[in-house]
Enzyme design. Structure first.
Site, PDB file in Angstrom:
ATOM      1  N   THR A 186       3.210   1.781   1.119  1.00 40.32           N
ATOM      2  CA  THR A 186       4.031   2.568   2.465  1.00 40.32           C
ATOM      3  C   THR A 186       3.682   1.628   3.786  1.00 40.32           C
ATOM      4  OG1 THR A 186       1.948   3.721   2.698  1.00 40.32           O
ATOM      5  CG2 THR A 186       3.882   4.803   1.745  1.00 40.32           C
ATOM      6  N   THR A 207      -1.296   2.731   0.544  1.00 39.70           N
ATOM      7  CA  THR A 207      -0.958   2.446   1.890  1.00 39.70           C
ATOM      8  C   THR A 207      -1.129   0.791   2.322  1.00 39.70           C
ATOM      9  OG1 THR A 207      -3.268   2.381   2.870  1.00 39.70           O
ATOM     10  CG2 THR A 207      -2.255   4.435   2.721  1.00 39.70           C
ATOM     11  N   ASP A 208      -0.306   0.419   3.144  1.00 36.37           N
ATOM     12  CA  ASP A 208      -0.566  -0.837   3.771  1.00 36.37           C
ATOM     13  C   ASP A 208      -1.948  -1.032   4.283  1.00 36.37           C
ATOM     14  OD1 ASP A 208      -0.155  -3.712   4.250  1.00 36.37           O
ATOM     15  OD2 ASP A 208       1.594  -3.325   5.264  1.00 36.37           O
ATOM     16  N   ASP A 209      -2.622  -2.100   4.863  1.00 33.12           N
ATOM     17  CA  ASP A 209      -3.824  -2.067   5.444  1.00 33.12           C
ATOM     18  C   ASP A 209      -3.976  -1.000   6.534  1.00 33.12           C
ATOM     19  OD1 ASP A 209      -6.329  -2.759   6.288  1.00 33.12           O
ATOM     20  OD2 ASP A 209      -5.744  -4.725   7.115  1.00 33.12           O
ATOM     21  N   LEU A 210      -4.784  -0.110   6.367  1.00 31.69           N
ATOM     22  CA  LEU A 210      -5.319   0.841   7.248  1.00 31.69           C
ATOM     23  C   LEU A 210      -5.925   0.512   8.445  1.00 31.69           C
ATOM     24  CD1 LEU A 210      -6.204   3.875   5.324  1.00 31.69           C
ATOM     25  CD2 LEU A 210      -4.056   3.470   6.420  1.00 31.69           C
TER      26      LEU A 210
END
Length: 564
Positions: free
Chosen positions: A267, A305-308
């Protein structure tokens, strides 16, 4: 009689104790026990504490070539689900392979022996996080220019074979973002096309190639990063498309990939205010992830997730800890972070506390762990799974992939595209006169000298900042040339070219990366796109200039006038 009675009681007690120990550890189910993935995942999850289940949702990166003490602690003490390899970990290929083995060995010390997901971004072309001796490839837009799904399949396959040799079992590719906003500095040649059907077909083929090599593909960046020129690393982009447009454009590749069983989707930190997702990041939106992706599209795999640690998600959420909780509640199964937090960081403590206080959240975390286990049990067992402990002799044989090297050169040749002007080939050295080669890339200059041995070279910095001295030096050398062959990669290259616009010289512009800059220098004799700065791409284009191969690629998007 009494002794026999005691013996029976003693045996019965031993059987009970053995049964309990089997459930709690000794002889218990572990990752390599027999069984179908779904059934074994349920057994493993049933034996997990909440801490162990939560840990399966964590995928962490670390800084440096060698594993940090912090990442070792997270693996040994928490038994996290995965690690993410970034470019700063990968300059030495053999060192990286050793690191993967060290981290997997740490993971195997747990009683359940659950291996790590080892992920990276190896899209091909511009995005190549695993560097060292791995192949540089023409990339997605070159595949779009060839228009051949088998080129996408084999790109995924050969990239996957190299990753698998290093023990990397998950690739955050294919990128199926569309090349909608042509001013985007983030997507550009990472896109297959601006056409959603083309992107879907090529994305499916690329993913199938990765899976054939034993590597888990991950489509990204859901719902789609192509219609913005902003970068979610620094800010949350707001994309104004309504849902009908999204459904028929950005979401179409995901609809196609989901039907073909893509195992994972990443995402993106993107807001779509003209949809029910509102102004929150789609990566934190239950509507986008659960309602649309899960329930409407019917996606069954893992959501990550993409990098949080990107500003595009932490700033809207208010903190990393809050972003992590919202991401899980929205339906993400894995929380990916590029750096290693402290073991006592709130991102862990707050999530674990929420599991204790909120039964619904606890169930969501355990469901995420279940999906992670099923993915691992499906892809990380058996003969096709990448090794946990990579071997140096296998790396020597497989990286760079011998067959892949030949294929990527063929792909580069098929993708060469005449975008503007007339075809200058065959331009033999005797017809070219005095040649000036100008580029930011050493490979362009060295390959160019093989084609035109008496050429002069002008190397300038890969920069967006204009240099008056560069312009003066370039103009001075251009005056002495009959033919200028210029490698264009960004706006600074456009500025340099504009400084010789009225020189009257024959100018051939070779576009590396995004070819949209060619539209700003249409006064030149010829504009040719190669889509990549790989050596294979430069060999192909100089071969085309000499007339050895045809320019047969087709521009995979409709060029829009960006102005002069």
């Amino acid at each position: 009689m009494i002794l026999r009675a005691y013996k029976k009681v003693f045996i019965a007690i031993l059987l009970v104790l053995f049964s309990l120990q089997s459930y709690r550890g000794f002889g218990a189910e572990h990752f390599y026990s027999p069984g179908k993935p779904e059934e074994l995942a349920e057994k493993l999850l049933a034996a997990m504490s909440d801490e162990e289940a939560l840990a399966q949702t964590f995928m962490l990166g670390w800084v440096g070539a060698d594993p940090s003490p912090a990442i070792i602690d997270w693996i040994q003490k928490r038994h996290i689900g995965g690690i993410k390899i970034f470019g700063w970990n990968t300059e030495d290929t053999y060192r990286l392979a050793n690191t993967v083995g060290v981290l997997q060995k740490a993971a195997q010390q747990s009683d359940k022996k659950i291996p790590l997901l080892v992920a990276t971004d190896q899209e091909g072309g511009w995005i190549r996080h695993v560097k060292g001796i791995t192949s540089e490839t023409p990339g997605n837009m070159a595949i779009g220019a060839s228009g051949v799904p088998r080129d996408a399949y084999l790109s995924g396959y050969y990239i996957g074979r190299e990753l698998a040799a290093l023990g990397i079992n998950m690739n955050f590719a294919p990128s199926v973002d569309l090349f909608t906003n042509q001013q985007s500095v983030l997507i550009g040649p990472r896109a297959f096309s601006d056409n959603p059907v083309t992107a879907g077909i090529l994305g499916i083929a690329f993913a199938k190639g990765l899976e054939k090599a034993g590597v888990i593909p991950t489509a990204k960046h859901y719902p789609g990063h192509g219609d913005t020129e902003l970068d979610s690393h620094g800010i949350l982009p707001h994309i104004q498309a309504n849902f009908e447009t999204l459904w028929n454009r950005e979401l179409l590749p995901y609809r196609m990939l989901s039907k073909e069983g893509i195992p994972a989707i990443m995402t993106g930190h993107l807001a779509f205010p003209n949809t029910r997702g509102g102004s929150e990041p789609a990566s934190l939106s239950r509507w986008f992830i659960t309602t649309i992706l899960r329930e409407t599209i019917g996606f069954k795999g893992l959501v990550i997730t993409d990098d949080l640690l990107m500003n595009g998600v932490t700033i809207p959420a208010g903190s990393l800890s809050r972003a992590a909780k919202l991401a899980l509640e929205a339906g993400n199964d894995i929380l990916m972070m590029s750096k290693t937090p402290n073991l006592s960081d709130p991102v862990w403590n707050n999530l674990l506390d929420a599991m204790k206080r909120e039964p619904k959240f606890r169930e969501r975390v355990r469901d995420a762990a279940r999906r992670t286990l099923i993915l691992k049990l499906t892809h990380l067992k058996g003969d096709t799974a990448p090794p946990l402990f990579p071997q140096a002799d296998e790396i020597k044989k497989r990286i760079p992939d011998p067959q892949g090297k030949a294929f990527f050169l063929d792909l580069a040749a098929r993708s060469i595209t005449l975008v503007s002007g007339t075809d200058p080939s065959p331009l033999e050295p005797s017809k070219a006169g005095k040649v000036l080669l100008a580029a930011s890339f050493e490979d362009f200059l060295s390959v160019g000298l093989l084609a035109y041995p008496n050429a002069q070279r002008f190397k300038f910095s890969y920069s967006e900042e204009s240099s008056p001295q560069d312009k003066l030096n370039f103009q001075s050398q251009a005056k002495q040339a009959d033919t200028i062959i210029f490698c264009l990669a960004n706006g600074y290259g456009v500025d340099l070219l504009q400084s010789i616009r009225y020189s009257g010289k024959r100018v051939i512009v070779i576009s590396a990366l995004s070819p949209v800059y060619l539209q700003r220098v249409t006064w030149n004799t010829s504009g040719i796109a190669v889509y990549s700065y790989s050596r294979e791409s430069f060999i192909a284009v100089f071969s085309a200039l000499l007339g050895r191969i045809p320019m047969q690629g087709k521009l995979p998007f409709a060029m829009k006038n960006l102005g002069r």
